[in-house]
Motif scaffolding. Structure first.
Motif, PDB file in Angstrom:
ATOM      1  N   ASP A   1       0.821  -1.213   0.000  1.00  0.00           N
ATOM      2  CA  ASP A   1       0.000   0.000   0.000  1.00  0.00           C
ATOM      3  C   ASP A   1       0.854   1.262   0.000  1.00  0.00           C
ATOM      4  OD1 ASP A   1      -2.183  -1.610   0.058  1.00  0.00           O
ATOM      5  OD2 ASP A   1      -2.603  -1.348   2.192  1.00  0.00           O
TER       6      ASP A   1
ATOM      7  N   LEU B   1       2.113   1.970  -3.481  1.00  0.00           N
ATOM      8  CA  LEU B   1       1.042   2.417  -4.369  1.00  0.00           C
ATOM      9  C   LEU B   1       0.641   3.858  -4.056  1.00  0.00           C
ATOM     10  CD1 LEU B   1      -0.811   1.385  -6.634  1.00  0.00           C
ATOM     11  CD2 LEU B   1      -2.500   0.835  -4.880  1.00  0.00           C
TER      12      LEU B   1
ATOM     13  N   SER C   1       0.881   7.116  -6.582  1.00  0.00           N
ATOM     14  CA  SER C   1      -0.282   7.961  -6.874  1.00  0.00           C
ATOM     15  C   SER C   1       0.015   9.434  -6.641  1.00  0.00           C
ATOM     16  CB  SER C   1      -1.470   7.521  -6.022  1.00  0.00           C
ATOM     17  OG  SER C   1      -1.228   7.770  -4.642  1.00  0.00           O
TER      18      SER C   1
ATOM     19  N   LEU D   1      -3.018  -3.699 -12.721  1.00  0.00           N
ATOM     20  CA  LEU D   1      -2.400  -4.369 -11.575  1.00  0.00           C
ATOM     21  C   LEU D   1      -2.536  -5.873 -11.761  1.00  0.00           C
ATOM     22  CD1 LEU D   1      -3.854  -2.210  -8.640  1.00  0.00           C
ATOM     23  CD2 LEU D   1      -1.692  -1.888  -9.845  1.00  0.00           C
TER      24      LEU D   1
ATOM     25  N   CYS E   1      -0.497  -8.219  -7.622  1.00  0.00           N
ATOM     26  CA  CYS E   1      -0.071  -7.329  -6.521  1.00  0.00           C
ATOM     27  C   CYS E   1      -0.855  -7.722  -5.257  1.00  0.00           C
ATOM     28  CB  CYS E   1      -0.313  -5.868  -6.898  1.00  0.00           C
ATOM     29  SG  CYS E   1       0.646  -5.327  -8.336  1.00  0.00           S
TER      30      CYS E   1
ATOM     31  N   ILE F   1      -1.345  -5.419  -1.864  1.00  0.00           N
ATOM     32  CA  ILE F   1      -2.170  -4.208  -1.885  1.00  0.00           C
ATOM     33  C   ILE F   1      -3.547  -4.533  -1.295  1.00  0.00           C
ATOM     34  CG2 ILE F   1      -3.289  -2.514  -3.367  1.00  0.00           C
ATOM     35  CD1 ILE F   1      -0.936  -2.727  -5.258  1.00  0.00           C
TER      36      ILE F   1
ATOM     37  N   PHE G   1      -5.030   5.382  -3.237  1.00  0.00           N
ATOM     38  CA  PHE G   1      -4.704   5.546  -4.655  1.00  0.00           C
ATOM     39  C   PHE G   1      -5.829   6.269  -5.378  1.00  0.00           C
ATOM     40  CE2 PHE G   1      -4.814   3.922  -9.021  1.00  0.00           C
ATOM     41  CZ  PHE G   1      -3.532   4.221  -9.438  1.00  0.00           C
TER      42      PHE G   1
END
Length: 534
Positions: free
Chosen positions: A125, A128, A132, A143, A146, A149, A157
């Protein structure tokens, strides 16, 4: 003595040519005069090009060449980074320390793909969220794998990437909360593709649009989901939805389709593949009067009754694909209804459907716009049916026959019929011989013909193992002119592969491709200019 002047002139000519085409850069700012030509040795001639022109040149380079060009100088590095709009990363956790510097350079990325294999730990996370923040202009994100996440990462995001238009996720662990966060914050989202999303299970919350909000969503694709029915509110309430694809998802989908078919849907393309769908679902689809493309693939509970309902109400239908899975539940009765009501039909694919002369004659007579036809795996389609198509399908341009009891006599009918036919593919029709293919090419010199006899099969030993190679090197057209039907030259990309080794041992020409099922490519090429669907 007579050779001295010419030697000097030749030498001077070579020096001038070298300085004009490949100037040598040296230090010191020296210049050298030779006649009327002055060469400035430490000048970078690419400096005269604006950054936009240099970036345009970079677009024609492959990934490797572009990386090497970015190492030439700081300016090229900057121009490449500022104009790199697509980026694909191996999203392993090990690259996290380098993400800041990476996206400092590539801060203009609009299309990002993050992929991680099953054996590795993916970005989390935190990574990501950092991406973002650095890439506020993202419009497309993919994605894959992944698994680290979570819903919280997707929510963060979504808050930062509000310009996102296309989201494709597969083999990830977040669930319905993450998808709902994307729908809440990304108001411009147009395409959503979800495949094997592990966080969507039986206890998952429903996926829907926020109350009172509008949506730009135009396409939804659901693949291999355990509880894909949680998307029911989203599919039913999105009035802008044009394309719906549901493929290999568990559970009963009749109820979802009933929620769609309320008469207010704007759906124009529906794909149903390997689903538990019955005639109830097809009858619900029939209420979507704007449907132009319908795929019914391996749905054994669908029958003629459901297809008749669709044909009677969806009169704008242009493309129809049916894979009956040899259940014999869809046949002449349903196809005759299609011929009667769907007069705009341009593309028809029948796989494992035992159609006879009765229904094919009706389609050939009534569907005058039919341009693409594929008949595969049917035990009832023979020479009589092919001759009927040859007589009546005047607009037919591309024709595929595969695994049907057709003989040379049926193929002969195509020599004088179907005047607009440009491509013919005949595969796995055991009674058809290679001689009829050669004869047909002589009769119709503009027709591209692909047959089993065009394939070359050989057995060789590579690294102690027996390998069988089936290669279709070329399709002859116009009395000996070679026409390639493959997708392109791939010899350069697979030079080190096992297939390349086999080819070199056999002496095959490099770059010839195995011919796959071309019908989808035919359809795609014909409609690429008029279609912007997923």
């Amino acid at each position: 003595m007579g050779q001295a002047p010419s030697s000097t002139a030749e030498s001077n000519g070579r020096e001038i040519d070298l300085r004009l085409w490949s100037p040598v850069i040296v230090s010191g700012g020296e210049s050298m005069a030779l006649g009327n030509v002055v060469a400035v040795r430490d000048r970078d001639f690419t400096g005269d090009l604006p950054d936009e022109c240099l970036a345009h040149v970079f677009q024609f380079l492959g990934a490797g060449d572009r990386k090497r060009c970015s190492l030439v100088c700081k300016r090229w590095l900057y121009v490449d980074g500022q104009n790199r709009h697509r980026l694909s990363l191996d999203a392993k956790d090990e690259i996290f320390p380098f993400l800041t510097s990476m996206f400092n350079r590539f801060d203009s990325v609009t299309k990002l793909a993050l992929r991680c294999d099953r054996k590795s730990v993916s970005l989390s996370d935190e990574a990501l969220a950092m991406i973002s923040v650095r890439c506020l202009n993202l419009t497309r994100v993919k994605l894959r794998g992944c698994r680290e996440i979570t819903d919280l990462g997707m929510e963060e995001f979504a808050r930062n990437c509000k310009n996102l238009k296309k989201l494709s996720v597969g083999s990830c662990n977040f669930g319905a909360k993450g998808v709902n966060a994307m729908l809440e914050h990304c108001k411009l989202l147009e395409e959503l593709s979800v495949k094997r999303l592990r966080g969507i299970h039986e206890a998952a919350e429903l996926i829907h649009l926020p109350a009172g909000s509008s949506s730009s969503l135009r396409s939804i694709c659901l693949k291999e989901l355990v509880n894909g029915q949680v998307f029911e509110p989203l599919v039913a309430t999105t009035r802008t939805l044009k394309t719906l694809k549901i493929i290999r998802c568990l559970g009963d989908w009749d109820r979802v389709l009933q929620m769609i078919g309320d008469g207010k849907s704007s759906l124009s393309e529906i794909h149903l593949e390997r689903l538990q769908v019955s005639d109830i679902g097809l009858s619900a689809i029939s209420k979507c009067s704007n449907v132009e493309t319908l795929h019914i693939v391996k749905t054994p509970e669908c029958s003629n009754y459901g297809l008749i309902n669709v044909a009677e109400r969806c009169k704008l239908l242009r493309k129809l694909h049916i894979d009956g899975w040899r259940t014999n539940r869809i046949g002449d009765e349903g196809l005759i209804s299609v011929a009667k009501h769907c007069l705009n039909l341009q593309e028809l694919v029948l796989i494992g459907v035992n159609a006879t002369h009765m229904s094919l004659a009706a389609i050939a007579s009534n569907c005058e716009k039919l341009e693409r036809l594929a008949l595969c795996g049917s035990g009832t389609i023979g020479d009589t049916e092919i001759a009927c198509i040859a007589r009546k399908c005047g607009a037919l341009r591309k024709f595929c026959i595969k695994g049907c009891p057709v003989s040379d006599r049926g193929i002969e009918a195509l020599a004088v019929g179907c005047p607009n036919l440009v491509k013919l593919k005949v595969k796995k029709c055991k009674v058809v011989t290679g001689e009829i293919g050669d004869w047909l090419r002589e009769q119709r010199r503009t027709l591209v013909v692909s047959m089993d006899s065009d394939e070359t099969e050989a057995v060789v030993v590579v690294d102690g193992e027996v390998e069988t190679v089936v290669e279709e090197p070329r399709v002859v057209q116009a009395g000996g002119i070679v026409a390639e039907i493959g997708s392109g030259n791939s010899g350069g990309n697979n030079g080190g592969s096992r297939l390349a080794t086999i080819r070199s041992k056999l002496g095959f020409l490099a770059g010839r491709n195995l011919v796959t099922c071309t019908f989808r490519r035919w359809s795609h090429n014909d409609n690429a200019s008029s279609s912007a669907e997923l």
